[in-house]
Design a protein around this motif. Structure first.
Motif, PDB file in Angstrom:
ATOM      1  N   THR A 232       0.866  -1.323  -0.133  1.00 56.98           N
ATOM      2  CA  THR A 232      -0.193   0.346   0.337  1.00 56.98           C
ATOM      3  C   THR A 232       1.153   1.251  -0.223  1.00 56.98           C
ATOM      4  N   GLY A 233       2.135   0.961   1.007  1.00 57.53           N
ATOM      5  CA  GLY A 233       3.390   2.189   0.927  1.00 57.53           C
ATOM      6  C   GLY A 233       3.450   2.392  -0.593  1.00 57.53           C
ATOM      7  N   LEU A 234       4.062   1.102  -1.341  1.00 55.01           N
ATOM      8  CA  LEU A 234       4.480   1.954  -2.829  1.00 55.01           C
ATOM      9  C   LEU A 234       3.354   2.375  -3.131  1.00 55.01           C
ATOM     10  N   ARG A 235       2.451   2.204  -2.921  1.00 52.18           N
ATOM     11  CA  ARG A 235       1.647   2.704  -4.489  1.00 52.18           C
ATOM     12  C   ARG A 235       1.296   4.220  -3.838  1.00 52.18           C
ATOM     13  N   GLY A 236       1.249   4.637  -2.657  1.00 54.35           N
ATOM     14  CA  GLY A 236       1.603   6.039  -2.149  1.00 54.35           C
ATOM     15  C   GLY A 236       2.814   6.678  -2.487  1.00 54.35           C
ATOM     16  N   ILE A 237       3.650   6.259  -2.819  1.00 51.09           N
ATOM     17  CA  ILE A 237       5.510   6.738  -3.088  1.00 51.09           C
ATOM     18  C   ILE A 237       4.551   7.110  -5.122  1.00 51.09           C
ATOM     19  N   VAL A 238       4.729   6.214  -5.637  1.00 51.33           N
ATOM     20  CA  VAL A 238       4.293   5.988  -7.159  1.00 51.33           C
ATOM     21  C   VAL A 238       3.359   6.893  -7.082  1.00 51.33           C
ATOM     22  N   ALA A 239       1.666   7.075  -6.701  1.00 52.77           N
ATOM     23  CA  ALA A 239       1.028   8.010  -7.002  1.00 52.77           C
ATOM     24  C   ALA A 239       1.789   9.243  -6.419  1.00 52.77           C
TER      25      ALA A 239
ATOM     26  N   THR B 197       5.562   3.136   6.821  1.00 46.09           N
ATOM     27  CA  THR B 197       5.598   4.032   8.747  1.00 46.09           C
ATOM     28  C   THR B 197       4.479   4.729   7.470  1.00 46.09           C
ATOM     29  N   LYS B 198       3.333   5.462   8.908  1.00 50.58           N
ATOM     30  CA  LYS B 198       2.630   6.271   8.830  1.00 50.58           C
ATOM     31  C   LYS B 198       1.716   6.627   7.944  1.00 50.58           C
ATOM     32  N   ALA B 199       3.039   7.759   7.575  1.00 49.18           N
ATOM     33  CA  ALA B 199       3.366   8.981   6.093  1.00 49.18           C
ATOM     34  C   ALA B 199       2.941   8.334   5.038  1.00 49.18           C
ATOM     35  N   VAL B 200       3.677   7.653   4.520  1.00 47.83           N
ATOM     36  CA  VAL B 200       3.759   6.412   2.873  1.00 47.83           C
ATOM     37  C   VAL B 200       2.447   5.683   3.474  1.00 47.83           C
ATOM     38  N   TYR B 201       1.821   5.526   4.602  1.00 43.90           N
ATOM     39  CA  TYR B 201       1.181   4.478   4.676  1.00 43.90           C
ATOM     40  C   TYR B 201      -0.421   5.283   4.183  1.00 43.90           C
ATOM     41  N   PHE B 202      -0.526   6.141   4.659  1.00 38.53           N
ATOM     42  CA  PHE B 202      -1.991   6.837   4.708  1.00 38.53           C
ATOM     43  C   PHE B 202      -1.722   7.640   2.826  1.00 38.53           C
ATOM     44  N   LEU B 203      -0.715   7.825   2.473  1.00 36.02           N
ATOM     45  CA  LEU B 203      -0.572   7.725   0.674  1.00 36.02           C
ATOM     46  C   LEU B 203      -1.084   6.784   0.178  1.00 36.02           C
ATOM     47  N   GLY B 204      -1.101   5.872   0.511  1.00 35.30           N
ATOM     48  CA  GLY B 204      -1.135   4.967   0.053  1.00 35.30           C
ATOM     49  C   GLY B 204      -2.791   4.443   0.059  1.00 35.30           C
ATOM     50  N   ASN B 205      -3.100   4.754   0.816  1.00 40.02           N
ATOM     51  CA  ASN B 205      -4.351   4.437   0.980  1.00 40.02           C
ATOM     52  C   ASN B 205      -5.543   5.892  -0.014  1.00 40.02           C
ATOM     53  N   ILE B 206      -4.646   6.579   0.505  1.00 40.79           N
ATOM     54  CA  ILE B 206      -5.329   7.940  -0.869  1.00 40.79           C
ATOM     55  C   ILE B 206      -4.817   7.429  -2.301  1.00 40.79           C
ATOM     56  N   SER B 207      -3.831   6.825  -2.986  1.00 42.09           N
ATOM     57  CA  SER B 207      -3.429   7.258  -4.023  1.00 42.09           C
ATOM     58  C   SER B 207      -4.040   6.829  -5.230  1.00 42.09           C
ATOM     59  N   TYR B 208      -5.372   5.863  -4.913  1.00 39.12           N
ATOM     60  CA  TYR B 208      -5.555   6.051  -6.124  1.00 39.12           C
ATOM     61  C   TYR B 208      -7.354   7.927  -6.734  1.00 39.12           C
TER      62      TYR B 208
ATOM     63  N   LEU C 260      -8.145  17.147  -1.139  1.00 38.90           N
ATOM     64  CA  LEU C 260      -8.848  15.918  -1.284  1.00 38.90           C
ATOM     65  C   LEU C 260      -9.229  14.923  -1.617  1.00 38.90           C
ATOM     66  N   SER C 261      -8.046  14.283  -2.106  1.00 37.88           N
ATOM     67  CA  SER C 261      -7.962  13.222  -2.179  1.00 37.88           C
ATOM     68  C   SER C 261      -8.442  12.313  -0.532  1.00 37.88           C
ATOM     69  N   TYR C 262      -7.946  12.454   0.353  1.00 34.11           N
ATOM     70  CA  TYR C 262      -7.969  11.961   1.477  1.00 34.11           C
ATOM     71  C   TYR C 262      -9.889  12.574   2.084  1.00 34.11           C
ATOM     72  N   PHE C 263     -10.896  13.294   1.472  1.00 35.30           N
ATOM     73  CA  PHE C 263     -12.408  13.300   1.953  1.00 35.30           C
ATOM     74  C   PHE C 263     -12.348  12.371   0.470  1.00 35.30           C
TER      75      PHE C 263
END
Length: 333
Positions: free
Chosen positions: A9-16, A271-282, A316-319
């Motif tokens: 999930t974190g990798l997806r966040g970094i890529v996004a 890490t929490k920050a990267v995992y967060f980015l992964g969740n909102i990556s799409y 915006l992506s978080y919401f």
């Protein structure tokens, strides 16, 4: 398949985030721009990751195809990609697009952009969602054939590399040959139009599936190999043609992340920050280019303005993640 693997999930966040910076910013510094300017290859990593996870998730289920099994797979894919996507299409039609047509809306709503002139696309990044949707449609049958006839993983990898190699040389193939209203990229392997873009996506899918089914090799101090692969991937970004190998190397990294082995790479991606980015990556992937096209100026400083806009995209992506991705489901599965 295992429960959620946070590092993937974190990798997806970094890529996004890489794709987002690629579309927003240009850096004069050679060392930074050589990485930032290759952000388009991040989309191939998305494809490889998707194919890898689908392969390991459905290798048991698609040994025998059933109508119910395939239907359930399609419903899950629609639930995953369609709600946020459709909201974005409607938003662009209502508030951004100039003189949109019903046909243009239907082409985008049906995710058929890769078969039509790029002028029909409402958002330049939609090409990748279109090609991935087509790959979703053929995936159950592709995987069944691979499992049924025990197609060798190395054959899939070599075929994926061959297809990737010919992508830049394929002619334009799409309906409606009207003059293009958007610029064609001159960068190596940045092919986003027509059937050529679908071949690009299929090549990454073959690499992801091929590496997923490779037997795991037990090597002492294997973490050093992964660190070497990560470093090599970065170094290739400073070469003219090294991008050719990035999807394959990313598949190797993904296979490591999927394993039980610990590493600094895995720890960073969890890490929490990267995992967060992964969740909102799409949502970030879809929303960032809509914001980018508005050419909003908040402050005079070019880079500060872009950083603020990227932060706004993340908000915006978080919401979008909370209100649409987590809540809106088209089908019950």
């Amino acid at each position: 398949m295992k429960n959620e693997i946070k590092s993937l999930t974190g990798l997806r966040g970094i890529v996004a985030l890489w794709v987002t910076f690629f579309h927003f910013s240009y850096f004069r510094n050679f060392w930074i721009q050589s990485v930032n300017g290759k952000g388009y290859v991040a989309v191939d990593i998305f494809f490889v990751l998707s194919a890898f996870l689908l392969a390991v998730s459905y290798s048991g289920k698609f040994q025998h195809l059933t109508f119910d099994g395939v239907q359930r797979f399609y419903k899950k894919r629609v639930n995953r990609i369609y709600p946020v996507y459709f909201f974005s299409v409607v938003f662009i039609i209502l508030f951004i697009a100039k003189n949109p047509t019903w046909f243009q809306f239907l082409v985008n709503a049906a995710l058929l952009q890769c078969f039509f002139n790029p002028n029909y696309s409402l958002n330049e990044i939609y090409w990748s969602l279109s090609t991935e949707w087509i790959c979703y449609l053929i995936f159950p049958f592709m995987l069944w054939i691979i499992l049924r006839y025990k197609i060798n993983s190395w054959f899939l990898i070599i075929l994926g590399l061959v297809l990737r190699g010919i992508v830049p040389y394929l002619p334009d193939m799409y309906f409606d040959d009207a003059p293009l209203e958007i610029d064609r990229s001159s960068q190596y392997l940045d092919v986003v139009f027509g059937m050529s873009s679908l071949v690009r996506t299929v090549s990454s899918y073959l690499l992801g599936i091929g590496v997923a089914f490779l037997p795991e090799i037990k090597i002492r101090k294997s973490n050093f190999i992964i660190y070497g692969v990560v470093i090599l991937s970065f170094l290739l970004l400073y070469t003219a043609r090294g991008l050719f190998f990035i999807p394959l190397l990313s598949a190797v990294i993904i296979k490591h992340l999927y394993s039980e082995k610990r590493s600094l790479v895995k720890s960073f991606l969890e890490t929490k920050a990267v995992y967060f980015l992964g969740n909102i990556s799409y949502s970030l992937y879809i929303i960032h280019y809509i914001v980018r096209r508005q050419k909003i100026v908040i402050v005079d400083s070019y880079h500060l303005n872009n950083f603020l806009l990227i932060g706004f995209c993340i908000l915006l992506s978080y919401f979008s993640y909370l209100l649409i991705e987590k809540r809106v489901k088209i089908f019950k599965t």
